[in-house]
Design a protein around this motif. Sequence first.
Motif, short mmCIF file in Angstrom:
data_model
loop_
_atom_site.label_atom_id
_atom_site.label_comp_id
_atom_site.label_asym_id
_atom_site.label_seq_id
_atom_site.Cartn_x
_atom_site.Cartn_y
_atom_site.Cartn_z
N PRO A 79 1.24 -1.23 -0.21
CA PRO A 79 0.29 0.12 -0.21
C PRO A 79 0.76 1.17 -0.14
N TYR A 80 2.38 1.16 0.11
CA TYR A 80 2.80 2.27 0.57
C TYR A 80 3.81 2.78 -0.84
N ASN A 113 0.96 8.94 9.36
CA ASN A 113 0.54 9.91 10.54
C ASN A 113 -0.45 9.34 10.54
N LEU A 114 -1.25 7.62 10.20
CA LEU A 114 -2.29 6.56 10.49
C LEU A 114 -2.21 6.20 12.15
N GLY A 115 -2.69 6.22 12.91
CA GLY A 115 -2.91 6.32 14.26
C GLY A 115 -3.56 3.98 14.42
N PRO A 116 -3.53 4.40 15.56
CA PRO A 116 -4.09 2.84 15.89
C PRO A 116 -5.74 2.22 15.69
N ARG A 117 -5.90 3.57 15.26
CA ARG A 117 -7.43 3.42 14.79
C ARG A 117 -8.24 3.04 13.59
N SER A 118 -7.00 3.72 12.70
CA SER A 118 -7.49 3.72 11.29
C SER A 118 -7.87 2.98 10.61
N ALA A 119 -9.10 2.27 10.50
CA ALA A 119 -9.42 1.42 9.67
C ALA A 119 -8.22 1.14 8.05
N LEU A 120 -8.10 2.25 7.49
CA LEU A 120 -7.60 1.96 6.55
C LEU A 120 -5.92 1.43 6.79
N LYS A 122 -5.53 -0.51 9.36
CA LYS A 122 -5.57 -2.26 9.39
C LYS A 122 -5.67 -2.62 7.41
N THR A 123 -6.63 -2.23 6.95
CA THR A 123 -6.46 -2.61 5.66
C THR A 123 -5.47 -2.91 4.85
N ASN A 124 -4.69 -1.69 5.39
CA ASN A 124 -3.03 -2.02 5.05
C ASN A 124 -2.60 -3.04 5.67
N THR A 125 -2.49 -3.15 7.08
CA THR A 125 -1.85 -4.25 7.49
C THR A 125 -1.85 -5.80 6.76
N SER A 126 -3.20 -5.97 6.68
CA SER A 126 -4.48 -7.48 6.44
C SER A 126 -3.61 -7.31 4.99
N ALA A 127 -3.01 -6.11 3.99
CA ALA A 127 -2.64 -6.04 2.60
C ALA A 127 -1.61 -6.56 2.73
N ASP A 142 7.25 -5.38 12.72
CA ASP A 142 7.81 -4.97 11.98
C ASP A 142 7.39 -5.37 10.53
N LEU A 143 7.16 -6.32 10.07
CA LEU A 143 7.34 -7.12 8.65
C LEU A 143 5.96 -6.26 8.13
N VAL A 144 5.43 -5.98 8.94
CA VAL A 144 3.87 -5.15 7.99
C VAL A 144 3.65 -3.76 8.76
#
Length: 214
Positions: A79-80, A113-120, A122-127, A142-144
Amino acid sequence: MLTQLRRSAIFCVVCLVLFGLVFPLAGVGVSQLFFKHQADGSVTANGSTLIGQDWSQTKCPGHLAGSCVFQGRPDALGPYSDTGKYKGDSPVGHPGDNPLVANGVAGGSGATNLGPRSALLKTNTSALIAYWKARGVTPTSDLVTTSGSGLDPDITPQDAYAEIPMVSRATGISASRLHALVDQQAQGMQLGFLGSPYVNVLQLNEALAKLAPA
């Protein structure tokens, strides 16, 4: 009064020459004499060991891209990366967070600048988890997750160990040899108590390139 002005002017000229010319040149001279590699940016034939690189596009014949090398934190991954289906998602607006010029394109860095409550987030981490799972890797945290600077050139030994099954499968090098390679490249805490053990990804991959499949 003229005497005071003359003294002030002379003092300004002396300071200008001393601190604006002599001191900087002395610093450059000392750094080039005793720390030339570091002063020149710690640059090797494949990049700088101080700046993280995007290894995910490395061509690996017969295997998914990036699976034949060790990869760093996802500062320029998934995603980045601002590539493919993620076009436009990168906070810096181009592939990768490498501030050096690569392939004629100047780099840059930027945090999400995404905070721990960010839905985005969570989506990026799942990807990213799916990305690693497709390569046979059980990712560490660290890898996600991206680094604070977006330029981290290092990973922990545990991160590198997690990638060994992927690299072993793509290169034909046994897991035991790769494990030994990671241990060989691992650096301890700075001054014995600062930070945590780490592995420089560029140096690890340069050492990996010298290994031949058993």
